[in-house]
Design a protein around this motif. Structure first.
Motif, PDB file in Angstrom:
ATOM      1  N   LEU A   1       7.710  -6.723   7.548  1.00  0.00           N
ATOM      2  CA  LEU A   1       7.900  -6.239   6.340  1.00  0.00           C
ATOM      3  C   LEU A   1       6.759  -7.024   5.506  1.00  0.00           C
ATOM      4  O   LEU A   1       6.834  -8.256   5.580  1.00  0.00           O
ATOM      5  CB  LEU A   1       9.203  -6.278   5.555  1.00  0.00           C
ATOM      6  CG  LEU A   1       9.187  -6.063   4.077  1.00  0.00           C
ATOM      7  CD1 LEU A   1       8.882  -4.221   4.027  1.00  0.00           C
ATOM      8  CD2 LEU A   1      10.526  -6.218   3.491  1.00  0.00           C
TER       9      LEU A   1
ATOM     10  N   GLN B   1       4.025  -6.856   1.898  1.00  0.00           N
ATOM     11  CA  GLN B   1       3.746  -6.048   0.581  1.00  0.00           C
ATOM     12  C   GLN B   1       2.323  -5.344   0.845  1.00  0.00           C
ATOM     13  O   GLN B   1       1.425  -6.007   1.673  1.00  0.00           O
ATOM     14  CB  GLN B   1       3.662  -6.873  -0.490  1.00  0.00           C
ATOM     15  CG  GLN B   1       5.036  -7.469  -0.878  1.00  0.00           C
ATOM     16  CD  GLN B   1       4.971  -8.368  -2.083  1.00  0.00           C
ATOM     17  OE1 GLN B   1       4.272  -8.909  -2.521  1.00  0.00           O
ATOM     18  NE2 GLN B   1       6.162  -8.464  -2.631  1.00  0.00           N
ATOM     19  N   PRO B   2       2.094  -4.483   0.067  1.00  0.00           N
ATOM     20  CA  PRO B   2       0.811  -3.816   0.017  1.00  0.00           C
ATOM     21  C   PRO B   2      -0.524  -4.855  -0.383  1.00  0.00           C
ATOM     22  O   PRO B   2      -0.218  -5.810  -1.069  1.00  0.00           O
ATOM     23  CB  PRO B   2       0.642  -2.743  -1.075  1.00  0.00           C
ATOM     24  CG  PRO B   2       2.300  -2.215  -1.041  1.00  0.00           C
ATOM     25  CD  PRO B   2       3.055  -3.690  -0.944  1.00  0.00           C
TER      26      PRO B   2
ATOM     27  N   LYS C   1      -1.637  -1.116   3.744  1.00  0.00           N
ATOM     28  CA  LYS C   1      -1.303   0.029   2.857  1.00  0.00           C
ATOM     29  C   LYS C   1       0.070   0.279   3.395  1.00  0.00           C
ATOM     30  O   LYS C   1       0.493   0.465   4.405  1.00  0.00           O
ATOM     31  CB  LYS C   1      -2.261   0.910   2.908  1.00  0.00           C
ATOM     32  CG  LYS C   1      -3.695   0.563   2.547  1.00  0.00           C
ATOM     33  CD  LYS C   1      -4.624   1.539   2.747  1.00  0.00           C
ATOM     34  CE  LYS C   1      -6.071   1.334   2.338  1.00  0.00           C
ATOM     35  NZ  LYS C   1      -7.076   2.383   2.629  1.00  0.00           N
ATOM     36  N   PRO C   2       0.702   1.154   2.198  1.00  0.00           N
ATOM     37  CA  PRO C   2       1.815   1.881   2.927  1.00  0.00           C
ATOM     38  C   PRO C   2       1.801   2.620   3.901  1.00  0.00           C
ATOM     39  O   PRO C   2       2.688   2.840   4.828  1.00  0.00           O
ATOM     40  CB  PRO C   2       2.418   2.679   1.574  1.00  0.00           C
ATOM     41  CG  PRO C   2       1.797   1.694   0.300  1.00  0.00           C
ATOM     42  CD  PRO C   2       0.524   1.088   0.849  1.00  0.00           C
ATOM     43  N   GLU C   3       0.806   3.543   3.841  1.00  0.00           N
ATOM     44  CA  GLU C   3       0.481   4.491   4.926  1.00  0.00           C
ATOM     45  C   GLU C   3       0.106   3.790   6.315  1.00  0.00           C
ATOM     46  O   GLU C   3       0.190   4.489   7.351  1.00  0.00           O
ATOM     47  CB  GLU C   3      -0.693   5.335   4.657  1.00  0.00           C
ATOM     48  CG  GLU C   3      -2.048   4.866   4.309  1.00  0.00           C
ATOM     49  CD  GLU C   3      -1.981   4.311   2.639  1.00  0.00           C
ATOM     50  OE1 GLU C   3      -1.072   4.255   1.960  1.00  0.00           O
ATOM     51  OE2 GLU C   3      -3.252   4.834   2.057  1.00  0.00           O
TER      52      GLU C   3
ATOM     53  N   THR D   1       2.518   1.942   7.671  1.00  0.00           N
ATOM     54  CA  THR D   1       3.948   1.723   7.961  1.00  0.00           C
ATOM     55  C   THR D   1       3.908   2.614   9.253  1.00  0.00           C
ATOM     56  O   THR D   1       3.732   3.927   9.433  1.00  0.00           O
ATOM     57  CB  THR D   1       4.758   2.113   6.868  1.00  0.00           C
ATOM     58  OG1 THR D   1       4.716   1.203   5.859  1.00  0.00           O
ATOM     59  CG2 THR D   1       6.234   2.232   7.337  1.00  0.00           C
TER      60      THR D   1
ATOM     61  N   GLN E   1       7.747  -2.790  14.839  1.00  0.00           N
ATOM     62  CA  GLN E   1       7.776  -2.155  13.591  1.00  0.00           C
ATOM     63  C   GLN E   1       6.905  -2.964  12.481  1.00  0.00           C
ATOM     64  O   GLN E   1       7.193  -4.064  12.288  1.00  0.00           O
ATOM     65  CB  GLN E   1       8.997  -2.021  13.219  1.00  0.00           C
ATOM     66  CG  GLN E   1       9.234  -1.286  11.565  1.00  0.00           C
ATOM     67  CD  GLN E   1       8.969   0.147  11.724  1.00  0.00           C
ATOM     68  OE1 GLN E   1       9.454   0.965  12.629  1.00  0.00           O
ATOM     69  NE2 GLN E   1       8.061   0.364  10.728  1.00  0.00           N
TER      70      GLN E   1
ATOM     71  N   THR F   1       6.077  -2.508   8.397  1.00  0.00           N
ATOM     72  CA  THR F   1       6.719  -1.860   7.172  1.00  0.00           C
ATOM     73  C   THR F   1       6.041  -2.409   6.120  1.00  0.00           C
ATOM     74  O   THR F   1       5.996  -3.544   5.885  1.00  0.00           O
ATOM     75  CB  THR F   1       8.039  -1.840   6.892  1.00  0.00           C
ATOM     76  OG1 THR F   1       8.886  -1.342   8.164  1.00  0.00           O
ATOM     77  CG2 THR F   1       8.526  -0.980   5.732  1.00  0.00           C
ATOM     78  N   VAL F   2       5.155  -1.544   5.249  1.00  0.00           N
ATOM     79  CA  VAL F   2       4.262  -2.139   4.188  1.00  0.00           C
ATOM     80  C   VAL F   2       4.947  -1.367   2.820  1.00  0.00           C
ATOM     81  O   VAL F   2       4.685  -0.297   2.698  1.00  0.00           O
ATOM     82  CB  VAL F   2       2.917  -1.554   4.306  1.00  0.00           C
ATOM     83  CG1 VAL F   2       2.135  -2.207   3.175  1.00  0.00           C
ATOM     84  CG2 VAL F   2       2.214  -2.116   5.616  1.00  0.00           C
ATOM     85  N   SER F   3       5.547  -2.176   2.201  1.00  0.00           N
ATOM     86  CA  SER F   3       6.463  -1.801   1.084  1.00  0.00           C
ATOM     87  C   SER F   3       6.462  -2.918  -0.065  1.00  0.00           C
ATOM     88  O   SER F   3       6.607  -3.868   0.444  1.00  0.00           O
ATOM     89  CB  SER F   3       7.668  -1.148   1.455  1.00  0.00           C
ATOM     90  OG  SER F   3       8.468  -1.029   0.176  1.00  0.00           O
ATOM     91  N   SER F   4       6.548  -2.526  -1.332  1.00  0.00           N
ATOM     92  CA  SER F   4       6.705  -3.495  -2.308  1.00  0.00           C
ATOM     93  C   SER F   4       8.221  -3.525  -2.713  1.00  0.00           C
ATOM     94  O   SER F   4       8.572  -4.326  -3.463  1.00  0.00           O
ATOM     95  CB  SER F   4       5.975  -3.102  -3.510  1.00  0.00           C
ATOM     96  OG  SER F   4       6.259  -1.945  -3.904  1.00  0.00           O
TER      97      SER F   4
END
Length: 120
Positions: free
Chosen positions: A11, A13-14, A87-89, A91, A115, A117-120
């Motif tokens: 995981l 962050q952007p 970027k989130p995309e 993921t 996996q 995962t790009v997320s704040s």
């Protein structure tokens, strides 16, 4: 036969970075072009990047050009995907693959995936 094992997902962050690794065992790793693909939930698997046997020829999808860098260390039987400015995309589950051909649409050997995962 070539066995591939990916690692390095997680995981982030952007705007962050991750480096994926793909360790190969079995036949001579340097005889194979190495690929990275990814598959997001509900989407088709897509090509991300490819590197030639010696490492001097690389190819990237437009969506990652300038942000991702593929490399390999044949002495360590390992390939890498450095991912910056995530970027989130981005993921997805990321898979490394290997094939004797530089233009394989469905490489012969695949890892189990890792996996990202790009997320704040």
């Amino acid at each position: 036969q070539v066995q591939l094992v990916e690692s390095g997902g997680g995981l982030v962050q952007p705007g962050g970075s991750l480096r994926l690794a793909c360790v190969a065992s079995g036949r001579t790793f340097s005889s194979y072009a190495m690929y990275w693909f990814r598959q997001a939930p509900g989407k088709e698997r897509e090509f991300v990047s490819r590197i030639s046997w010696s490492g001097d020829g690389t190819l990237y999808a437009d969506s990652v050009q300038g942000r991702f860098t593929i490399s390999r260390d044949n002495a360590k039987n390992t390939g890498y995907l450095q991912m910056n400015s995530l970027k989130p995309e981005d993921t997805a589950v990321y898979y490394c693959a290997a094939d004797p051909s530089l233009v394989a649409r469905d490489p012969r050997f695949w890892g189990q995936g890792t996996q990202v995962t790009v997320s704040s």
